[in-house]
Design a protein around this motif. Sequence first.
Motif, PDB file in Angstrom:
ATOM      1  N   ILE A 413       0.839  -1.210   0.000  1.00 20.42           N
ATOM      2  CA  ILE A 413       0.000   0.000   0.000  1.00 20.42           C
ATOM      3  C   ILE A 413       0.873   1.260   0.000  1.00 20.42           C
ATOM      4  O   ILE A 413       0.628   2.205  -0.761  1.00 20.42           O
ATOM      5  CB  ILE A 413      -0.944   0.012   1.219  1.00 20.42           C
ATOM      6  CG1 ILE A 413      -1.980  -1.123   1.115  1.00 20.42           C
ATOM      7  CG2 ILE A 413      -1.655   1.369   1.339  1.00 20.42           C
ATOM      8  CD1 ILE A 413      -2.920  -1.024  -0.066  1.00 20.42           C
ATOM      9  N   ASN A 414       1.889   1.284   0.826  1.00 20.00           N
ATOM     10  CA  ASN A 414       2.735   2.474   0.921  1.00 20.00           C
ATOM     11  C   ASN A 414       3.446   2.781  -0.401  1.00 20.00           C
ATOM     12  O   ASN A 414       3.614   3.944  -0.778  1.00 20.00           O
ATOM     13  CB  ASN A 414       3.763   2.303   2.036  1.00 20.00           C
ATOM     14  CG  ASN A 414       3.134   2.438   3.415  1.00 20.00           C
ATOM     15  OD1 ASN A 414       2.008   2.900   3.549  1.00 20.00           O
ATOM     16  ND2 ASN A 414       3.869   2.026   4.438  1.00 20.00           N
ATOM     17  N   MET A 417       0.850   4.334  -2.467  1.00 22.01           N
ATOM     18  CA  MET A 417       0.445   5.610  -1.885  1.00 22.01           C
ATOM     19  C   MET A 417       1.402   6.735  -2.256  1.00 22.01           C
ATOM     20  O   MET A 417       0.994   7.868  -2.541  1.00 22.01           O
ATOM     21  CB  MET A 417       0.366   5.474  -0.364  1.00 22.01           C
ATOM     22  CG  MET A 417      -0.281   6.659   0.341  1.00 22.01           C
ATOM     23  SD  MET A 417      -0.153   6.461   2.128  1.00 22.01           S
ATOM     24  CE  MET A 417      -1.117   4.964   2.382  1.00 22.01           C
ATOM     25  N   ARG A 421       0.422  10.104  -4.141  1.00 18.87           N
ATOM     26  CA  ARG A 421       0.739  11.418  -3.564  1.00 18.87           C
ATOM     27  C   ARG A 421       1.353  12.343  -4.620  1.00 18.87           C
ATOM     28  O   ARG A 421       0.971  13.517  -4.742  1.00 18.87           O
ATOM     29  CB  ARG A 421       1.710  11.222  -2.402  1.00 18.87           C
ATOM     30  CG  ARG A 421       1.961  12.466  -1.568  1.00 18.87           C
ATOM     31  CD  ARG A 421       2.897  12.108  -0.420  1.00 18.87           C
ATOM     32  NE  ARG A 421       4.284  11.985  -0.853  1.00 18.87           N
ATOM     33  CZ  ARG A 421       5.220  11.316  -0.175  1.00 18.87           C
ATOM     34  NH1 ARG A 421       4.909  10.677   0.946  1.00 18.87           N
ATOM     35  NH2 ARG A 421       6.460  11.285  -0.616  1.00 18.87           N
ATOM     36  N   LEU A 439      -6.097  -0.061  -7.125  1.00 16.92           N
ATOM     37  CA  LEU A 439      -5.396  -0.201  -5.858  1.00 16.92           C
ATOM     38  C   LEU A 439      -5.352  -1.679  -5.460  1.00 16.92           C
ATOM     39  O   LEU A 439      -6.389  -2.351  -5.414  1.00 16.92           O
ATOM     40  CB  LEU A 439      -6.123   0.610  -4.784  1.00 16.92           C
ATOM     41  CG  LEU A 439      -5.440   0.796  -3.438  1.00 16.92           C
ATOM     42  CD1 LEU A 439      -4.154   1.607  -3.597  1.00 16.92           C
ATOM     43  CD2 LEU A 439      -6.383   1.490  -2.459  1.00 16.92           C
ATOM     44  N   PHE A 471      -8.336   4.802   1.329  1.00 18.30           N
ATOM     45  CA  PHE A 471      -8.531   6.253   1.276  1.00 18.30           C
ATOM     46  C   PHE A 471      -9.899   6.672   1.810  1.00 18.30           C
ATOM     47  O   PHE A 471     -10.883   5.946   1.662  1.00 18.30           O
ATOM     48  CB  PHE A 471      -8.364   6.745  -0.170  1.00 18.30           C
ATOM     49  CG  PHE A 471      -6.938   6.746  -0.645  1.00 18.30           C
ATOM     50  CD1 PHE A 471      -6.183   7.910  -0.611  1.00 18.30           C
ATOM     51  CD2 PHE A 471      -6.340   5.582  -1.110  1.00 18.30           C
ATOM     52  CE1 PHE A 471      -4.859   7.920  -1.044  1.00 18.30           C
ATOM     53  CE2 PHE A 471      -5.022   5.566  -1.542  1.00 18.30           C
ATOM     54  CZ  PHE A 471      -4.280   6.741  -1.504  1.00 18.30           C
ATOM     55  N   VAL A 588      -6.107   9.586   3.812  1.00 23.13           N
ATOM     56  CA  VAL A 588      -5.958   8.150   4.077  1.00 23.13           C
ATOM     57  C   VAL A 588      -6.596   7.785   5.411  1.00 23.13           C
ATOM     58  O   VAL A 588      -6.691   8.615   6.324  1.00 23.13           O
ATOM     59  CB  VAL A 588      -4.481   7.718   4.045  1.00 23.13           C
ATOM     60  CG1 VAL A 588      -3.952   7.751   2.618  1.00 23.13           C
ATOM     61  CG2 VAL A 588      -3.616   8.581   4.952  1.00 23.13           C
ATOM     62  N   TYR A 604      -3.034   4.487   8.281  1.00 19.56           N
ATOM     63  CA  TYR A 604      -2.165   4.722   7.134  1.00 19.56           C
ATOM     64  C   TYR A 604      -1.566   6.124   7.268  1.00 19.56           C
ATOM     65  O   TYR A 604      -2.164   7.024   7.880  1.00 19.56           O
ATOM     66  CB  TYR A 604      -2.946   4.626   5.826  1.00 19.56           C
ATOM     67  CG  TYR A 604      -3.407   3.234   5.486  1.00 19.56           C
ATOM     68  CD1 TYR A 604      -2.499   2.273   5.031  1.00 19.56           C
ATOM     69  CD2 TYR A 604      -4.750   2.865   5.597  1.00 19.56           C
ATOM     70  CE1 TYR A 604      -2.918   0.989   4.701  1.00 19.56           C
ATOM     71  CE2 TYR A 604      -5.171   1.582   5.267  1.00 19.56           C
ATOM     72  CZ  TYR A 604      -4.256   0.649   4.827  1.00 19.56           C
ATOM     73  OH  TYR A 604      -4.660  -0.615   4.510  1.00 19.56           O
ATOM     74  N   MET A 606       0.212   9.104   4.879  1.00 21.24           N
ATOM     75  CA  MET A 606       0.560   9.561   3.537  1.00 21.24           C
ATOM     76  C   MET A 606       2.046   9.890   3.417  1.00 21.24           C
ATOM     77  O   MET A 606       2.641   9.753   2.350  1.00 21.24           O
ATOM     78  CB  MET A 606      -0.297  10.774   3.167  1.00 21.24           C
ATOM     79  CG  MET A 606      -0.100  11.285   1.754  1.00 21.24           C
ATOM     80  SD  MET A 606      -0.653  10.131   0.480  1.00 21.24           S
ATOM     81  CE  MET A 606      -2.371  10.659   0.258  1.00 21.24           C
TER      82      MET A 606
END
Length: 629
Positions: A413-414, A417, A421, A439, A471, A588, A604, A606
């Motif tokens: 996920i990161n 993400m 961003r 996603l 999100f 998030v 989470y 960001m």
Amino acid sequence: MGGWRNAVQEAAGSKPLFLTIYATVIVGIVVSSFYVFSAIYSPSASTTQSVSTSWFSSPPLSQNGVSLASGQSINISQPSGTASQPGSNNLRPIWESPPRTSKMPPLKSFSLTKELVEERAKDNVIIVTFGNFAFMDFILTWVKHLTDLGVSNLLVGAMDTKLLKALYWKGIPVFDMGSHMSTIDVGWGSPTFHKMGREKVLLINAILPFGYELLMCDTDMVWLKNPLPYLARYPDADVLTSSDQVVPTVVDDRLADWKQGIFHWRPTEPAIKLAKEWKDMLLADDKIWDQNGFNELVRRQSGPAVDDDSGLFYAFDGNLKLGILPESIFCSGHTYFIQAMYEQLRLEPYALHTTFQYAGTEGKRHRLREAMVFYDPPEYYDAPGGFLSFKPSIPKSLLLDGEHNLQSHFSLINYQMKQIRSALAIASLLNRTLVMPPLWCRLDRLWFPHPGVLVGSMTRQPFLCPLDHVFEVNVMLKDLPVEEFGPAINIREYSFLSNPLLPQQVKESWLDVQLCQEGAEDCHASSNTSRPGLLRFPKHSSEETFKTVFSAFKDVKVIQFSSMQDAFLGFSDKTREDKFRNRVKRYVGIWCCVDSHTPGHIYYDMYWDEKPGWKPAPPQTPEDDHPPF
């Protein structure tokens, strides 16, 4: 209101009824998406009657009217002709608006009467939903799906006059519920939300005495296939119920196995007894949620089986014949969006209900958009400023290698993400609407501790997860103050550019941007394209470079980047940077939940990459239990 309730109680209890209800049940909780009721009366019941109460009627409306097309126009193809209707061959086709030179009829002419149901019903069946103006786009979507399926025997109950007027002028068959509801979204779990649930039960009891089979639907579900032929396969059932069961109990289109799961009502005394008890329970205690009350009643008894073959069983008082509709084709938000159970079993889904989601009404709408089953007005598909999209880059190791656990899930996920961003920043710079990427998740999200995915479910790992799993869709779509959070960044769902409703002028106005190392061949901060429709653009470009180069493409509808890896160096204006960070930090949400720890959720972040040694862990103290901003 007490007088009309007494009238409904007397009418409902006076004659034998054929009832059919669909509800949704999970772990002792009913989450109804649609109910079907059928009513069969003795000849004396066929006389014309109306429910004359303040709930369904009000004083006549002034003829001043309202601006009916304000922001609510939608391109919808009209059916080829009128549906065959008992009692009338002159009904306008649904979607054919009344003449604009005509006046709005008085409100009292929209009262719910037997004549109104009779003129709309077909084969003794009427399909109904209801809501307030905040759900108008859901209602239009609900109607559009049914009419596309050739189903026109429908009615919509309006809980406020704004919705009633708007639907009337769009050619949607509508009646007045006289609820005097607010026109705004009331929010799940609020007192007004519970009031809507109670009025649904009262509405069911009001319509049944007219003697028609009733399919009552929530507005946050859509029909993907005509359900009436399927329901007719089980004529002996008193009740058929859809379920939020997440583990498949059958692998074809038979009724679900009642011994493994939780629970279309028909013309029997047990069915009407259940409907009346349900209503009486809610009227006696305003703290009971309508769906919990229904669940409590039907679960008084479970079993034995009615026979060896049908899949029906006895429930409620031991005389009610109940059947559970298969969760693979009468889909909850989990079996459709998370498991794609119908797809894995090679079945055609009938219904989709937007349960199991985490961003309120905005989340429901976004889920339906992701599935390309929501109908938006034309301007949604051709936004001012155009669109920005990108192809996400994910290493195979992050997606597939190793165990599916907290660390591997958050690493996946990161990684995504961080790219999102950058895309949000570039979309903000260029004043474009960002098309979110697909996603990928390794772990499911729920409201309670679980081992990553629900045991026995068909959830594949990894899986394409809805945006609201990570999100805060409701926050992303909220009007945040510009002074504090900078300019708004509009978004679209990941499937947006594949939607058949995307107009040709958008599809044909496209620029592909290929990121490259500055100094490589044809890699310069210039608006000169290496070939028509393709621009090679240096990585690590500044705010000014982006603005300068892409100002030459301001009329291009879609700009698609080959990647977001190292695309943007950062804002040069610190104030703008701070406002952007302040905004996207709130975008998030949480993952839930680990076992053996309270609280079990993990936030989470960001900007996880700015915190050396960051690891996914639940809050260790009450003071730590807050989002990372």
